[in-house]
Design a protein around this motif. Structure first.
Motif, PDB file in Angstrom:
ATOM      1  N   SER A 122    -130.208 -38.549  -3.373  1.00 15.35           N
ATOM      2  CA  SER A 122    -129.663 -37.201  -3.445  1.00 15.35           C
ATOM      3  C   SER A 122    -128.377 -37.145  -4.254  1.00 15.35           C
ATOM      4  N   ARG A 163    -132.639 -32.292  -0.237  1.00 15.04           N
ATOM      5  CA  ARG A 163    -133.075 -32.736   1.086  1.00 15.04           C
ATOM      6  C   ARG A 163    -132.182 -32.158   2.195  1.00 15.04           C
ATOM      7  N   ARG A 164    -131.604 -31.012   1.915  1.00 14.11           N
ATOM      8  CA  ARG A 164    -130.834 -30.275   2.917  1.00 14.11           C
ATOM      9  C   ARG A 164    -131.336 -28.841   2.931  1.00 14.11           C
ATOM     10  N   PRO A 200    -133.556 -27.114  -0.933  1.00 15.91           N
ATOM     11  CA  PRO A 200    -134.024 -28.122   0.034  1.00 15.91           C
ATOM     12  C   PRO A 200    -134.872 -29.209  -0.603  1.00 15.91           C
TER      13      PRO A 200
END
Length: 394
Positions: free
Chosen positions: A16, A306-307, A302
């Protein structure tokens, strides 16, 4: 923006941290582009750079939107080399506003566009589809615009090609999502492919024979809007609630502005300066493209970071401000020749974009809003207690 089921990952994605760096490159291009917009509007700007106003268009199209969109592509195919494309586009955006020679930034944008075509080649090799073909056609036009700009063609003459780069990318993605609808069949896909080919032909004609090319582009854009209204799931999701309705509202508003661009090109033809040019540029790049970004941000970020980016009703605020101020700018300012409305509308456009960015960043870090409290009522039964939920289903 689009489902990833047809992208068959073969390698682990990058961490990320790398994605955040690439997003920051796009964010830098956005801030620099908005600064250039203030200069073009004749308003006070935080930074006055020698050529910031001159590179405003390519900076926003490639440095900002291109970096963000292509980053999602790179994440989708899970190939390390694919991250070269958003990296080069983001670096090209920085180079455009730096003191180094302009051609360095132009070559970086060109190289990033070439790698993007390689990404679509990899996608096609895994699973050929009409949606991929349409998006690749847009990428090819985007590459052509960077080559012609490097060769000395003025940016205003490249607006059709730069427009089609983003319009066809988004149209291909909407086709991918529309496939969940039973109304989308082979005939619908052929219709979209035909419209895309006419748009590409119109983009070439607009460069060689503008008087003929611009009306062709205009009618083809109206054809694309008709396809989207007929087949896009947004026309049904607008009657839902929460995030689906929010996304649908953003999408349909953007399609409306694309229709405005088509009408202007049909009625006024080629224009490289003046109110009609301003109306076209900002209807497509603000009214359509930024509205698409606002719609897809809760799914793009997202996937990239990855959030989660939780939906909040507060997101409607920047959307309403963007479109209302664009009406003031285009209908009140450009159409009536009132420069003061162009300035105020343009300033509010900038505020809307920054406000949405702020809301998104805060939402990512704060997390999802609390769910409604569910009250429970229990009744006795011979076998124990049966629980009946009285809360809201989500």
């Amino acid at each position: 923006m689009s489902p990833k089921s047809h992208y068959l990952p073969t390698r682990p994605s990058r961490r990320s941290g790398c994605r955040i760096v690439l997003l920051l490159l796009g964010g830098f291009a956005l801030l620099a582009g908005l600064d250039g917009a203030l200069i073009l509007l004749g308003l006070p700007a935080p930074v006055i750079a020698a050529r910031l106003a001159d590179v405003h268009g390519p900076l926003m199209v490639y440095g900002f939107v291109g970096t963000v969109v292509v980053l999602e592509r790179a994440v989708a195919i899970r190939r390390n080399w694919a991250f070269l494309s958003p990296g080069l586009l983001g670096a090209g955006g920085i180079a455009l506003v730096s003191p180094i020679p302009l051609f360095v930034g132009q070559l970086a944008l060109m190289a990033g566009s070439i790698v993007l075509l390689a990404i679509y080649r990899a996608i096609w090799a895994r699973q050929p589809s009409t949606s991929s073909a349409v998006q690749a056609l847009g990428a090819l036009l985007g590459l052509a615009a960077t080559i012609l700009w490097w060769g000395g063609v003025p940016v205003p003459q490249l607006i059709p090609a730069m427009t089609l780069f983003l319009v066809l990318t988004i149209a291909g993605e909407r086709l991918e999502l529309a496939r969940i609808s039973p109304t989308v069949d082979e005939r619908a896909e052929r219709w979209l492919l035909a419209v895309a080919l006419v748009l590409a032909s119109g983009g070439v004609l607009a460069l060689l024979w503008p008087v003929l090319g611009y009306p062709v582009l205009g009618f083809a854009l109206l054809g694309l809007v008709s396809w989207l209204v007929r087949y896009d799931v947004a026309t049904r999701l607008v009657r839902s609630k929460g995030l689906p309705r929010y996304m649908a509202v953003c999408l349909l508003a953007g399609y409306g502005w694309m229709g405005v661009v088509g009408l202007v090109w049909i009625l006024w033809g080629p224009g490289y300066v003046g109110p009609a040019y301003d109306a076209v540029v900002h209807s497509v790049f603000l009214g359509f493209v930024i509205s698409m970004i606002m719609a897809h941000a809760p799914t793009i970020l997202p996937a990239v970071l990855r959030r989660p980016l939780p939906y909040r009703p507060l997101m409607y605020g920047p959307v309403v401000l963007l479109h209302a101020s664009l009406v003031v700018r285009v209908v009140g300012g450009d159409a009536r020749g009132l420069d003061v409305l162009v300035q105020w509308g343009g300033f509010a456009n900038i505020v809307a974009v920054l406000l949405f960015a702020g809301v998104s960043v805060v939402s990512v870090f704060v997390g999802a809003p609390p769910k409604p409290v569910r009250r429970e009522s229990s009744t006795a039964s011979p076998r124990g207690r049966a629980t009946i939920s009285l809360g809201t289903r989500r």
